[in-house]
Motif scaffolding. Sequence first.
Motif, PDB file in Angstrom:
ATOM      1  N   LEU A  15      -3.283   0.553  32.054  1.00 22.57           N
ATOM      2  CA  LEU A  15      -3.107  -0.714  31.446  1.00 22.57           C
ATOM      3  C   LEU A  15      -3.920  -0.553  29.966  1.00 22.57           C
ATOM      4  O   LEU A  15      -4.665   0.294  29.916  1.00 22.57           O
ATOM      5  CB  LEU A  15      -3.793  -1.702  32.503  1.00 22.57           C
ATOM      6  CG  LEU A  15      -5.283  -1.429  32.636  1.00 22.57           C
ATOM      7  CD1 LEU A  15      -6.109  -2.967  32.937  1.00 22.57           C
ATOM      8  CD2 LEU A  15      -5.673  -0.640  33.910  1.00 22.57           C
ATOM      9  N   GLN A  16      -3.664  -1.654  29.415  1.00 26.17           N
ATOM     10  CA  GLN A  16      -4.541  -1.816  28.218  1.00 26.17           C
ATOM     11  C   GLN A  16      -5.130  -3.243  28.380  1.00 26.17           C
ATOM     12  O   GLN A  16      -6.246  -3.444  28.568  1.00 26.17           O
ATOM     13  CB  GLN A  16      -3.871  -1.452  26.954  1.00 26.17           C
ATOM     14  CG  GLN A  16      -4.556  -1.482  25.644  1.00 26.17           C
ATOM     15  CD  GLN A  16      -4.034  -1.329  24.428  1.00 26.17           C
ATOM     16  OE1 GLN A  16      -3.149  -0.609  24.303  1.00 26.17           O
ATOM     17  NE2 GLN A  16      -4.274  -2.117  23.453  1.00 26.17           N
ATOM     18  N   CYS A  17      -4.272  -4.320  27.863  1.00 25.49           N
ATOM     19  CA  CYS A  17      -4.836  -5.686  27.908  1.00 25.49           C
ATOM     20  C   CYS A  17      -5.234  -5.930  29.503  1.00 25.49           C
ATOM     21  O   CYS A  17      -6.087  -7.055  29.748  1.00 25.49           O
ATOM     22  CB  CYS A  17      -4.380  -6.785  27.056  1.00 25.49           C
ATOM     23  SG  CYS A  17      -2.837  -7.128  27.803  1.00 25.49           S
ATOM     24  N   TYR A  23      -3.042  -7.945  31.115  1.00 25.21           N
ATOM     25  CA  TYR A  23      -2.309  -9.271  31.479  1.00 25.21           C
ATOM     26  C   TYR A  23      -1.322  -9.110  32.433  1.00 25.21           C
ATOM     27  O   TYR A  23      -1.155  -9.846  33.405  1.00 25.21           O
ATOM     28  CB  TYR A  23      -1.865 -10.013  30.139  1.00 25.21           C
ATOM     29  CG  TYR A  23      -1.493 -11.342  30.444  1.00 25.21           C
ATOM     30  CD1 TYR A  23      -2.469 -12.249  30.492  1.00 25.21           C
ATOM     31  CD2 TYR A  23      -0.320 -11.939  30.628  1.00 25.21           C
ATOM     32  CE1 TYR A  23      -2.128 -13.659  30.655  1.00 25.21           C
ATOM     33  CE2 TYR A  23       0.050 -13.241  30.867  1.00 25.21           C
ATOM     34  CZ  TYR A  23      -0.712 -14.251  30.898  1.00 25.21           C
ATOM     35  OH  TYR A  23      -0.619 -15.425  31.033  1.00 25.21           O
ATOM     36  N   CYS A  24      -0.433  -7.960  32.090  1.00 23.35           N
ATOM     37  CA  CYS A  24       0.668  -7.663  33.147  1.00 23.35           C
ATOM     38  C   CYS A  24       0.235  -6.813  34.502  1.00 23.35           C
ATOM     39  O   CYS A  24       1.154  -6.874  35.100  1.00 23.35           O
ATOM     40  CB  CYS A  24       1.640  -6.930  32.409  1.00 23.35           C
ATOM     41  SG  CYS A  24       1.277  -5.298  31.932  1.00 23.35           S
ATOM     42  N   THR A  25      -0.762  -6.340  34.536  1.00 28.75           N
ATOM     43  CA  THR A  25      -1.380  -5.628  35.792  1.00 28.75           C
ATOM     44  C   THR A  25      -1.280  -6.135  36.949  1.00 28.75           C
ATOM     45  O   THR A  25      -0.645  -5.354  37.869  1.00 28.75           O
ATOM     46  CB  THR A  25      -2.772  -5.115  35.270  1.00 28.75           C
ATOM     47  OG1 THR A  25      -2.827  -4.446  33.747  1.00 28.75           O
ATOM     48  CG2 THR A  25      -3.098  -3.769  36.307  1.00 28.75           C
ATOM     49  N   CYS A  85       5.341  -4.313  29.594  1.00 31.41           N
ATOM     50  CA  CYS A  85       4.172  -4.261  29.541  1.00 31.41           C
ATOM     51  C   CYS A  85       4.179  -4.087  27.857  1.00 31.41           C
ATOM     52  O   CYS A  85       4.671  -3.164  27.243  1.00 31.41           O
ATOM     53  CB  CYS A  85       3.437  -2.831  29.919  1.00 31.41           C
ATOM     54  SG  CYS A  85       1.759  -2.477  29.187  1.00 31.41           S
ATOM     55  N   ARG A  86       3.391  -5.137  27.110  1.00 34.15           N
ATOM     56  CA  ARG A  86       3.952  -5.117  25.577  1.00 34.15           C
ATOM     57  C   ARG A  86       2.653  -4.460  25.002  1.00 34.15           C
ATOM     58  O   ARG A  86       2.820  -3.938  23.767  1.00 34.15           O
ATOM     59  CB  ARG A  86       3.732  -6.539  25.132  1.00 34.15           C
ATOM     60  CG  ARG A  86       5.002  -7.541  25.603  1.00 34.15           C
ATOM     61  CD  ARG A  86       6.330  -6.857  25.037  1.00 34.15           C
ATOM     62  NE  ARG A  86       6.772  -5.913  25.717  1.00 34.15           N
ATOM     63  CZ  ARG A  86       7.886  -5.164  25.555  1.00 34.15           C
ATOM     64  NH1 ARG A  86       8.604  -5.641  24.558  1.00 34.15           N
ATOM     65  NH2 ARG A  86       8.223  -4.200  26.147  1.00 34.15           N
ATOM     66  N   CYS A  87       1.769  -4.197  25.744  1.00 32.46           N
ATOM     67  CA  CYS A  87       0.740  -2.962  25.362  1.00 32.46           C
ATOM     68  C   CYS A  87       1.370  -1.542  25.362  1.00 32.46           C
ATOM     69  O   CYS A  87       1.118  -0.867  24.544  1.00 32.46           O
ATOM     70  CB  CYS A  87      -0.621  -2.930  25.982  1.00 32.46           C
ATOM     71  SG  CYS A  87      -1.480  -4.373  25.934  1.00 32.46           S
ATOM     72  N   GLY A  88       2.494  -1.398  25.979  1.00 32.29           N
ATOM     73  CA  GLY A  88       2.915   0.029  25.971  1.00 32.29           C
ATOM     74  C   GLY A  88       2.371   0.877  27.148  1.00 32.29           C
ATOM     75  O   GLY A  88       2.307   2.129  26.301  1.00 32.29           O
ATOM     76  N   ALA A  89       1.772   0.541  28.052  1.00 32.60           N
ATOM     77  CA  ALA A  89       1.146   1.455  28.911  1.00 32.60           C
ATOM     78  C   ALA A  89       1.845   2.114  29.915  1.00 32.60           C
ATOM     79  O   ALA A  89       1.463   2.702  31.031  1.00 32.60           O
ATOM     80  CB  ALA A  89       0.162   0.762  29.613  1.00 32.60           C
TER      81      ALA A  89
END
Lengths: 213, 341
Positions: free
Chosen positions: A128-130, A132-134, A182-186
């Motif tokens: 994960l990064q931010c 939100y999608c986790t 996942c818009r952070c691209g994790a």
Amino acid sequence: MDARITLRVDGEERSPTVDTRTTLLDALRDRLGVMSPKKGCDHGQCGACTVLVGGRRVLGCLALAVAHDGAEVVTARGLGALPDGGDGNSGGGLNGNSRNGDGDGERQGPSDDGLHPVQRAFLDHDGLQCGYCTPGQVCSAVGMLAEAAAGHPSHVTDDLTRTGPAVLDDTEIRERMSGNLCRCGAYVNILAAVREQAAVREQAAPARGEAIP
Amino acid sequence: MIPFDYVRPADPADAVAAVGGRPGAAFLAGGTNLVDHLKLGVTGPDLLVDVSGLPLDRIEETPTGALRIGATVRNSDLAAHPLVRHRYPALSRALLAGASGQLRNMATTGGNLFQRTRCPYFQDTSTPCNKRVPGSGCSALGGHTRDAAILGASAHCVATHPSDMAVALLALDASVVLLGPDGERTLPLAALHRLPGDTPHRDTVVEHGELVTAVELPDRASARHSTYRKVRDRRSYAFALVSVAAALDVADGTVRDVRIALGGVAHKPWRAERAEAALRGTAPTEAGFARAADAELAAARPLEGNAFKVPLARRTLVAVLRDLAGAADGGTRHDGREGGR
């Protein structure tokens, strides 16, 4: 039109009164204060609102709350209380498994930190990064692993006639998790986390094989 | 969202009476398309009759060897069912090529047939659309037509039907069982969906209040040699640009039986009868497959933004037939799955 419904949410029985227009996602967040499922697109295109209903992963944003009267709902918040973390049955025991007051880093084992093994794998692999999608990602992964254990094929499964638990290589995992963006691209690390959990379950599968339909 | 009442009917007849007795009523099953439309304002029923809890969730063999699929069977359960995987692989493949794991756990067999076009103008209430508001015009003509139809469209509507499942069911000669106020009727799936003509607001021939209770699949040799191939803009979780479902029965070097349906090309799942006629009784060769595809696509009338669909449909159809013929020959096993990867 208002309707009084009963939901079992993360092991706890709740009986909100909802307008018939309320989605399951909005009922959880706005009426019951269960904030772990997230509102991303609100149109069934991102997976951030994924929860388990009756042990199966679904999208809270396209489910009407009134149509889920009596449902057993598990959100990312309640995953840690699932019996093995795999089959999605029941959130029983949640109340006795409080995470409150646990200090960071006081993890004595996979079951003591209050996290589901899939959640722990996301942490261990930096999936994960931010974040939100986790919550949707982990609920989806738990549901997906149960589907694979039950032998469900996917779009990339070569042999449809093969029975038994599905073998989850990277291509299978990516396809089966494609409903969670996942818009952070994790993705690379999400893949690693799910791959680890798939391997754990594959090793355990022979012992649990009898119970798999 | 317009306020609505909500009821859970006791049985299918109760459901039919509830919707039939109120012009603004609609059936609710998985909700994956309808709930989105409620939010978007595409539709505004004043009563939802929730059929998802009705006892229509069985998959069973009939005495004639057909497979009867209850209307509320979830897409994921249908795709995973052993009989479907063995006898009707095109159906499993089509279901698994559609939507996402979460959506397949929600969406039902009946609901999938009645999902509506994903034409962006249909879903955008700020633009004219003859399907959403009859007589208001078609915004796709002269607009974005990448997803639009190349076969059977009209000056009033160029929308495509979005279902993968229905394309496979069409190639497998499915029938649809409908319950209405006057009792039950069975309709070939081929007769369910309509071409747009000048009434594109009607997707199907089903009357208000009629409820699909089951889908039936005949037991045919060709069905076992069937597959579904989908071409889309990304590897997963996207609607088809073009898709092909085909069932092929080759005996003694001759095509004994062949059924072909195309998706993403028309207002309805498109049965490729001209291609079938060109193949039946001939040797299964690459040149023959190409001729069959050309015979079907001669009627194509592409627009500026979707002209690519004609050669794409041709190549996809040829590839699917080649794979099925190779499998029938005992050659390298290829079932077309790669099409969507």
